[in-house]
Design a protein around this motif. Structure first.
Motif, mmCIF file in Angstrom:
data_model
loop_
_atom_site.group_PDB
_atom_site.id
_atom_site.type_symbol
_atom_site.label_atom_id
_atom_site.label_comp_id
_atom_site.label_asym_id
_atom_site.label_seq_id
_atom_site.Cartn_x
_atom_site.Cartn_y
_atom_site.Cartn_z
ATOM 1 N N TYR A 45 -3.284 -8.653 -1.247
ATOM 2 C CA TYR A 45 -3.685 -8.508 -2.646
ATOM 3 C C TYR A 45 -4.743 -7.416 -2.708
ATOM 4 C CZ TYR A 45 -4.139 -10.374 -7.399
ATOM 5 O OH TYR A 45 -4.104 -10.544 -8.760
ATOM 6 N N LEU A 46 -4.395 -6.281 -3.306
ATOM 7 C CA LEU A 46 -5.223 -5.084 -3.160
ATOM 8 C C LEU A 46 -5.649 -4.482 -4.487
ATOM 9 C CD1 LEU A 46 -3.161 -3.276 -0.363
ATOM 10 C CD2 LEU A 46 -5.385 -4.401 -0.088
ATOM 11 N N ASN A 47 -6.843 -3.930 -4.486
ATOM 12 C CA ASN A 47 -7.318 -3.063 -5.562
ATOM 13 C C ASN A 47 -7.169 -1.629 -5.053
ATOM 14 O OD1 ASN A 47 -8.676 -1.564 -7.460
ATOM 15 N ND2 ASN A 47 -10.550 -2.782 -7.410
ATOM 16 N N ILE A 48 -6.160 -0.943 -5.547
ATOM 17 C CA ILE A 48 -5.851 0.382 -4.996
ATOM 18 C C ILE A 48 -6.622 1.504 -5.690
ATOM 19 C CG2 ILE A 48 -3.611 -0.189 -4.016
ATOM 20 C CD1 ILE A 48 -3.771 1.506 -7.383
ATOM 21 N N CYS A 49 -7.386 1.163 -6.728
ATOM 22 C CA CYS A 49 -8.187 2.181 -7.411
ATOM 23 C C CYS A 49 -9.558 1.612 -7.766
ATOM 24 C CB CYS A 49 -7.462 2.680 -8.658
ATOM 25 S SG CYS A 49 -8.228 4.138 -9.409
ATOM 26 N N PRO A 50 -10.395 1.376 -6.756
ATOM 27 C CA PRO A 50 -11.716 0.815 -7.032
ATOM 28 C C PRO A 50 -12.623 1.853 -7.700
ATOM 29 C CG PRO A 50 -11.531 1.401 -4.717
ATOM 30 C CD PRO A 50 -10.174 1.621 -5.321
ATOM 31 N N HIS A 51 -13.645 1.370 -8.350
ATOM 32 C CA HIS A 51 -14.657 2.238 -8.977
ATOM 33 C C HIS A 51 -14.027 3.179 -10.007
ATOM 34 C CE1 HIS A 51 -16.770 0.670 -5.545
ATOM 35 N NE2 HIS A 51 -16.107 1.425 -4.695
ATOM 36 N N GLN A 52 -13.031 2.672 -10.724
ATOM 37 C CA GLN A 52 -12.357 3.516 -11.707
ATOM 38 C C GLN A 52 -13.304 3.854 -12.853
ATOM 39 O OE1 GLN A 52 -9.494 0.337 -12.037
ATOM 40 N NE2 GLN A 52 -9.866 0.128 -14.244
ATOM 41 N N GLY A 53 -13.177 5.088 -13.357
ATOM 42 C CA GLY A 53 -14.037 5.526 -14.444
ATOM 43 C C GLY A 53 -13.588 5.044 -15.800
ATOM 44 N N SER A 54 -12.303 4.724 -15.933
ATOM 45 C CA SER A 54 -11.771 4.218 -17.193
ATOM 46 C C SER A 54 -11.738 2.695 -17.166
ATOM 47 C CB SER A 54 -10.357 4.761 -17.425
ATOM 48 O OG SER A 54 -9.772 4.194 -18.565
ATOM 49 N N CYS B 275 -0.659 3.988 -7.107
ATOM 50 C CA CYS B 275 -0.326 2.949 -6.127
ATOM 51 C C CYS B 275 0.689 3.436 -5.109
ATOM 52 C CB CYS B 275 0.204 1.719 -6.861
ATOM 53 S SG CYS B 275 0.635 0.349 -5.776
ATOM 54 N N LEU B 276 1.758 4.079 -5.576
ATOM 55 C CA LEU B 276 2.802 4.511 -4.652
ATOM 56 C C LEU B 276 2.305 5.621 -3.731
ATOM 57 C CD1 LEU B 276 5.966 4.354 -6.933
ATOM 58 C CD2 LEU B 276 5.084 2.660 -5.320
ATOM 59 N N GLN B 277 1.402 6.462 -4.220
ATOM 60 C CA GLN B 277 0.795 7.463 -3.344
ATOM 61 C C GLN B 277 -0.093 6.782 -2.304
ATOM 62 O OE1 GLN B 277 1.187 10.826 -2.965
ATOM 63 N NE2 GLN B 277 -0.157 10.503 -1.204
ATOM 64 N N TYR B 278 -0.827 5.762 -2.743
ATOM 65 C CA TYR B 278 -1.697 5.003 -1.844
ATOM 66 C C TYR B 278 -0.888 4.382 -0.700
ATOM 67 C CZ TYR B 278 -4.559 0.990 -0.331
ATOM 68 O OH TYR B 278 -5.238 0.046 0.413
ATOM 69 N N PHE B 279 0.291 3.833 -1.021
ATOM 70 C CA PHE B 279 1.074 3.130 -0.008
ATOM 71 C C PHE B 279 1.969 4.051 0.821
ATOM 72 C CE2 PHE B 279 0.343 -0.622 -2.789
ATOM 73 C CZ PHE B 279 -0.203 -1.451 -1.826
ATOM 74 N N GLN B 280 2.063 5.304 0.458
ATOM 75 C CA GLN B 280 2.994 6.184 1.158
ATOM 76 C C GLN B 280 2.686 6.292 2.653
ATOM 77 O OE1 GLN B 280 3.190 10.315 -0.196
ATOM 78 N NE2 GLN B 280 5.393 10.299 0.150
ATOM 79 N N GLU B 281 1.439 6.516 3.004
ATOM 80 C CA GLU B 281 1.083 6.648 4.424
ATOM 81 C C GLU B 281 1.257 5.337 5.188
ATOM 82 O OE1 GLU B 281 -2.776 7.805 7.243
ATOM 83 O OE2 GLU B 281 -2.791 8.282 5.090
ATOM 84 N N PRO B 282 0.753 4.187 4.688
ATOM 85 C CA PRO B 282 0.974 2.929 5.409
ATOM 86 C C PRO B 282 2.454 2.583 5.583
ATOM 87 C CG PRO B 282 -0.778 2.665 3.788
ATOM 88 C CD PRO B 282 -0.171 4.008 3.540
ATOM 89 N N ILE B 283 3.271 2.845 4.560
ATOM 90 C CA ILE B 283 4.702 2.557 4.679
ATOM 91 C C ILE B 283 5.357 3.475 5.693
ATOM 92 C CG2 ILE B 283 6.907 2.669 3.450
ATOM 93 C CD1 ILE B 283 5.454 1.621 0.974
ATOM 94 N N ASP B 284 5.004 4.756 5.651
ATOM 95 C CA ASP B 284 5.590 5.724 6.603
ATOM 96 C C ASP B 284 5.245 5.354 8.039
ATOM 97 O OD1 ASP B 284 6.830 7.202 4.675
ATOM 98 O OD2 ASP B 284 5.342 8.795 4.606
ATOM 99 N N ARG B 285 4.045 4.819 8.264
ATOM 100 C CA ARG B 285 3.668 4.426 9.623
ATOM 101 C C ARG B 285 4.581 3.322 10.134
ATOM 102 N NH1 ARG B 285 -1.944 5.211 8.071
ATOM 103 N NH2 ARG B 285 -2.069 3.040 7.389
ATOM 104 N N VAL B 286 4.977 2.414 9.250
ATOM 105 C CA VAL B 286 5.870 1.322 9.652
ATOM 106 C C VAL B 286 7.288 1.849 9.885
ATOM 107 C CG1 VAL B 286 6.958 -0.834 8.910
ATOM 108 C CG2 VAL B 286 4.535 -0.425 8.444
ATOM 109 N N LEU B 287 7.775 2.673 8.968
ATOM 110 C CA LEU B 287 9.161 3.128 9.036
ATOM 111 C C LEU B 287 9.401 4.087 10.193
ATOM 112 C CD1 LEU B 287 9.991 3.673 5.248
ATOM 113 C CD2 LEU B 287 10.426 1.667 6.683
ATOM 114 N N HIS B 288 8.378 4.805 10.606
ATOM 115 C CA HIS B 288 8.540 5.783 11.658
ATOM 116 C C HIS B 288 7.845 5.395 12.955
ATOM 117 C CE1 HIS B 288 9.020 8.241 7.860
ATOM 118 N NE2 HIS B 288 10.153 8.490 8.498
ATOM 119 N N ALA B 289 7.528 4.122 13.068
ATOM 120 C CA ALA B 289 6.870 3.633 14.295
ATOM 121 C C ALA B 289 7.850 3.681 15.459
ATOM 122 C CB ALA B 289 6.369 2.227 14.078
#
Length: 351
Positions: free
Chosen positions: A317-326, A337-351
């Motif tokens: 359960y994640l807050n992917i945009c903490p300290h938001q100005g709006s 969110c999808l940009q945030y998860f791109q690197e973690p997902i790629d690490r799994v898929l290409h492990a």
């Protein structure tokens, strides 16, 4: 979309997708009829499914847009985000409290002007995912589609142009008489129709293996599963599914074995940097967004989840945009969110 007729002259209202947001309550709608918009044929024999990523979001995000045009643009942003980040499935869920036996039912079409947010969003998402040359055959004219011409194309790999050749191509079966009995003509968006050695109902969407022979009338083409291009590493668009509530969104997985890792996004979630997030190996990952009041409200109104908190349901359960100005994050939360998860997902898929 709100059930009242839209006033085209009204100013744009804020439209929110989870990372939290205001805690304004929304009305629940009941939708029980099955969508008759498209038919598709699935070939047998493809049991191996590559890892998939699903996003789930409430249809209520459309409800406070002030015109069909603004709602259409919002839906287009969701479709673009899903395509850019290679999402395999998009679930649109309502906040119905009661249980329903069939999670594949689609929201009711009331009328062109009174279509619900979920029904509207599903219609636009399906339309945009469909290659341009198939849309006239697969979609009837509808008031909700009147502004889709303003949207940028998805330009997905399966949206091939007339002069392009690919190993696979989407097509639609035709009523025209095929050269032989037991075969069907298929429009695949090329200069000539092609033949398949199967008798299928007209208006059925199919995925064809085109091979390397570009002489279209030389040999029949083979119908394959729509997942076949993905098994070979190609992105082949997203599927759209409706769920009456969030529990059916999470439990109605069309893939064998179900979703094996669930992620919820909320301003009340844990704060972890994308570079530090470690996801386990997964087969079918689901990322859920909340509506105006976040995932907390979606869980609270679902009687199937009575007494449970979001942290009890999601593996992470994640807050992917903490300290938001709006104060609130709108549809851009999906891109963030999808940009945030791109690197973690790629690490799994290409492990």
């Amino acid at each position: 979309m709100a059930t009242k007729k839209r006033n085209e002259a009204e100013p744009e209202a804020e439209t929110h997708v989870s990372n939290g947001g205001s805690h304004e309550k929304k009305k629940k709608k009941k939708h029980k009829t099955r969508d008759k918009e498209q038919k598709s044929f699935v070939a047998d024999g493809d049991d191996v499914t590559p890892p998939t990523v699903t996003i789930a979001l409430p249809g209520s995000i459309i409800d406070n847009t002030q015109s069909f045009e603004l709602a259409t643009r919002l839906a287009g942003q969701i479709a673009r985000a899903a395509t850019i980040f290679r999402i395999d499935e998009v679930i649109i869920f309502d906040n119905q409290s009661e249980s329903m036996a069939d999670s594949d039912v689609t929201p009711k079409d009331t009328s062109d002007e009174n279509e619900s947010g979920a029904a509207f969003l599903i219609r636009i998402l399906k339309y945009l995912e469909t290659p341009q040359y198939l849309r006239k055959a697969l979609f009837q004219k509808h008031n909700s589609l009147r502004f889709v011409g303003l949207l940028p194309p998805l330009d997905a790999p399966h949206h091939l142009r007339k002069h392009e050749w690919g190993p696979y191509r989407e097509g639609v079966t035709l009523m025209q008489q095929a050269p032989s009995s037991g075969s069907t003509l298929v429009d695949v968006g090329l200069s000539k129709n092609v033949v398949i050695d199967q008798a299928l109902e007209p208006g059925t969407r199919v995925t064809l293996a085109m091979g390397t022979n570009r002489r279209l009338d030389d040999e029949p083409r083979a119908v394959v599963s729509s997942s076949k291009p993905r098994e070979e590493g190609m992105y082949w668009g997203y599927k759209v599914r409706y769920a009456a509530n969030i529990s059916l969104a999470l439990n109605g997985c069309p893939y064998k074995g179900g979703y094996d890792y669930l992620i919820g996004t909320s301003e009340h979630g844990n704060i972890v940097k994308s570079s530090e997030l470690r996801l386990p190996s997964f087969r079918h990952l689901l990322i859920a967004f909340g509506g105006l009041a976040g995932l907390e409200e979606c869980v609270e109104v679902d009687k199937n989840l009575k007494g449970k908190k979001p942290r009890d349901i999601f593996n992470t359960y994640l807050n992917i945009c903490p300290h938001q100005g709006s104060r609130t994050i709108r549809t851009e939360a999906i891109f963030i969110c999808l940009q945030y998860f791109q690197e973690p997902i790629d690490r799994v898929l290409h492990a």
